[in-house]
Design an enzyme around this catalytic site. Structure first.
Site, mmCIF file in Angstrom:
data_model
loop_
_atom_site.group_PDB
_atom_site.id
_atom_site.type_symbol
_atom_site.label_atom_id
_atom_site.label_comp_id
_atom_site.label_asym_id
_atom_site.label_seq_id
_atom_site.Cartn_x
_atom_site.Cartn_y
_atom_site.Cartn_z
ATOM 1 N N ASP A 1 0.856 -1.197 0.000
ATOM 2 C CA ASP A 1 0.000 0.000 0.000
ATOM 3 C C ASP A 1 0.883 1.234 0.000
ATOM 4 O O ASP A 1 2.092 1.134 0.156
ATOM 5 C CB ASP A 1 -0.889 0.002 1.264
ATOM 6 C CG ASP A 1 -0.049 -0.054 2.532
ATOM 7 O OD1 ASP A 1 0.233 -1.177 3.002
ATOM 8 O OD2 ASP A 1 0.367 1.010 3.028
ATOM 9 N N ASP B 1 0.595 3.702 2.278
ATOM 10 C CA ASP B 1 0.376 4.342 3.574
ATOM 11 C C ASP B 1 -0.700 5.419 3.389
ATOM 12 O O ASP B 1 -1.736 5.117 2.804
ATOM 13 C CB ASP B 1 1.703 4.877 4.133
ATOM 14 C CG ASP B 1 1.631 5.069 5.644
ATOM 15 O OD1 ASP B 1 1.084 4.176 6.316
ATOM 16 O OD2 ASP B 1 2.111 6.088 6.156
#
Ligand code: ADE
Length: 248
Positions: A210, A212
């Site tokens: 991902d 973040d």
């Protein structure tokens, strides 16, 4: 022949990669490791695997008994430790599914046991050098394995390890980028510190799951996003570990 320890992170702890596997329960002066030890062979080499968060993923990052995990692998005679970890990316160029062979950490944990040395021998303080906490030779082998398999790999990267289990605020995420961190997780720094104190060469492969929350053109990370990405890419990590072990 080298004996190899593996500490598997969230979703990256598949013990089925071992031949002739058997489980054993061990404990040591620091307590019990996160999971039973799964022992077997890969490419004819003795391999011992611990699931960092337990077989059923019941242990939050703060409560992983890193000292018991590292001590257990040391007691089994491991010559090196390979770790896997899911991470958030703090850099545009580290996309989901990419692997990063970590070369530095920033320790932003707050509530961990970070040393084996609770007392010093008289006149023998133990201050372990930590300038290069990840073993260069193991890292080179990991990178070569990724390249051979055609898996996108970044051959270095600084991880910031946060306490968790919450994710970062946007302000924190921007701060970690400004500090020079490339990826973020909740596990690596304490584990690397203790492996170095124990004198066991240690390297970690990170899978980016991902961005973040610094990247405002995307929704902030959720655990479900992370699970989906590492399920889709876990086989790359397994294959690169097997190839790395073939070359150790
Ligand atoms: N592990 C995977 N993604 C993460 C993130 N964004 N922050 C902390 N740990 C993570």
């Amino acid at each position: 022949m080298a004996v190899i320890g593996i500490i598997g992170g969230s979703g990256l702890d598949n013990p089925d990669i071992l031949k002739d596997a058997k489980d054993s329960e061990v404990s040591n002066k620091w307590g019990s490791p996160s999971s039973p030890i799964k022992s077997g062979t890969i490419a004819g080499k003795e391999v011992h695997i611990i699931g960092r968060h337990g077989r059923e993923h019941t242990i939050p990052p703060t409560y992983v008994n890193n000292r018991a995990n590292i001590q257990a692998l040391k007691d089994l005679g491991c010559d090196c430790i390979l770790a896997t970890t899911a991470v958030g990316s703090l850099r545009e160029e580290i996309d989901r599914g990419h692997l990063v062979i970590i070369d530095q950490f920033i320790d932003f944990t707050r509530k961990r046991e970070l040393t084996f040395f609770e007392s010093f021998e008289p006149h023998a303080p133990a201050h372990t050098p930590m300038a290069e906490p990840f073993d260069a030779d193991l890292r080179a082998k990991m990178t070569a394995a990724c390249k051979e398999l055609g898996v996108t790999v970044h051959d270095k990267g600084t991880v910031v390890t946060i306490e968790g289990p919450r994710f970062s605020t946007r302000a924190e995420s921007h701060m970690f980028r400004a500090w020079g961190a490339d990826i973020i997780n909740m596990s690596t720094a304490p584990e690397a510190i203790l492996a170095n104190e124990a004198g066991i060469p240690y390297a970690a492969v990170a899978m980016s799951t991902d961005y973040d929350c610094w990247k405002t053109d995307e929704a902030p990370v959720t655990w479900d996003d992370i699970l989906a990405i590492f399920k889709a890419n876990a086989e790359n990590v397994t294959s690169m570990l097997i190839k790395t072990i073939e070359n150790i």
